[in-house]
Scaffold this active site. Structure first.
Site, PDB file in Angstrom:
ATOM      1  N   GLU A   1       0.853  -1.189   0.000  1.00 19.66           N
ATOM      2  CA  GLU A   1       0.000   0.000   0.000  1.00 19.66           C
ATOM      3  C   GLU A   1       0.891   1.243   0.000  1.00 19.66           C
ATOM      4  O   GLU A   1       1.795   1.368   0.831  1.00 19.66           O
ATOM      5  CB  GLU A   1      -0.901   0.019   1.235  1.00 19.66           C
ATOM      6  CG  GLU A   1      -1.810   1.240   1.326  1.00 19.66           C
ATOM      7  CD  GLU A   1      -2.715   1.221   2.549  1.00 19.66           C
ATOM      8  OE1 GLU A   1      -3.671   2.008   2.602  1.00 19.66           O
ATOM      9  OE2 GLU A   1      -2.458   0.395   3.467  1.00 19.66           O
TER      10      GLU A   1
ATOM     11  N   GLU B   1      -9.425   9.826   5.434  1.00 20.78           N
ATOM     12  CA  GLU B   1      -9.670   8.916   6.549  1.00 20.78           C
ATOM     13  C   GLU B   1     -10.112   9.756   7.732  1.00 20.78           C
ATOM     14  O   GLU B   1      -9.348  10.584   8.230  1.00 20.78           O
ATOM     15  CB  GLU B   1      -8.408   8.127   6.907  1.00 20.78           C
ATOM     16  CG  GLU B   1      -8.074   7.018   5.923  1.00 20.78           C
ATOM     17  CD  GLU B   1      -6.870   6.202   6.361  1.00 20.78           C
ATOM     18  OE1 GLU B   1      -6.957   4.958   6.303  1.00 20.78           O
ATOM     19  OE2 GLU B   1      -5.849   6.789   6.752  1.00 20.78           O
TER      20      GLU B   1
END
Length: 249
Positions: free
Chosen positions: A146, A230
């Site tokens: 990631e 987020e």
């Protein structure tokens, strides 16, 4: 004359209604369910409230404002309380990509974005999130690797792992963090201060990781190319993305 006036008045009223309506902002889609989804013009948006079960209270809705082949405008509004250090959501826009394209075969991943939060009362990031995997059909909820590019770290939130020092990529200096999320290795490049207008090429970050961190670009396929926020706690707050575009070549 009376008959003519009666004929004209409804027409004038209808014209006025159309004129007023045309001045009001229109939204292509409203997304409030946990994984409510929209796609169009090669992009997709997910109201991805994957961690909402960690909140004591809160909600989030996302709105697609306009879209075309050259990009998308959208915004998301949220409030989350409880579970101080747990992510409640990663609402994102993603570039729809063809399967089976290895990072080493990609010449560029050009992208640009302009964004703004309307409140300082947030603990959140604003970040690109890119997954790669050796299996081109890997589940897109994770990968082997990631890459996160944090354009903003708002409040006392931190990426996975630990800082391994600074890195100069795409003409900027970043704080690089490295860690594991289960079996997935995570590289997070953190901007020292918010970058509200960004144009760049994430392929340059992969090239850096290949040279400095041993990232295996010749065996890794691009499976996710996303940008969003987020959210941890705070709000009510709105992230407005006034423009977003991305291309993979």
């Amino acid at each position: 004359m009376k008959s003519l006036l009666l004929t004209l008045l409804p027409s004038l009223a209808a014209a006025a209604a159309v004129s007023v309506s045309s001045l009001e902002p229109r939204q292509e889609k409203t997304l409030c369910d946990q994984y409510a989804y929209w796609s169009g013009n090669g992009y997709e948006i997910n109201n991805n409230l994957w961690g909402r079960g960690q909140a004591s209270s809160g909600q989030q809705c996302t709105y697609v404002d306009s879209s075309s082949g050259s990009g998308v405008q959208w915004h998301t509004t949220w409030t989350w309380q409880g579970g101080q250090n747990n992510v409640k959501s990663y609402v994102y826009i993603g570039k729809q990509i063809a399967k089976g394209k290895k990072i080493s075969q990609i010449s560029s991943m050009s992208t640009s974005v302009s964004w703004n939060y309307n409140s300082d009362n947030v603990r959140a990031n604003v970040a690109y999130d890119i997954f790669t995997a050796s299996d081109p059909n890997h589940d897109t909820s994770s990968g082997d690797y990631e890459l996160m590019i944090w354009l903003a770290r708002l409040g006392n939130v931190y990426p996975i792992g630990q800082s391994v020092g600074s890195a100069t990529v795409n003409g900027r200096t970043w704080d690089l963090w490295v860690g594991m999320n289960g079996n997935m290795k995570v590289f997070s490049f953190i901007a020292p201060s918010p970058i509200k207008s960004f144009s760049g090429d994430p392929k340059q970050f992969f090239s850096y990781l290949k040279d400095k961190q041993g990232y295996p670009d010749s065996s890794q396929n691009l499976i996710v190319f996303q940008f969003g926020t987020e959210a941890f706690t705070g709000g009510p707050a709105t992230l407005t993305v006034s423009s977003f575009s991305a291309n993979v070549n």
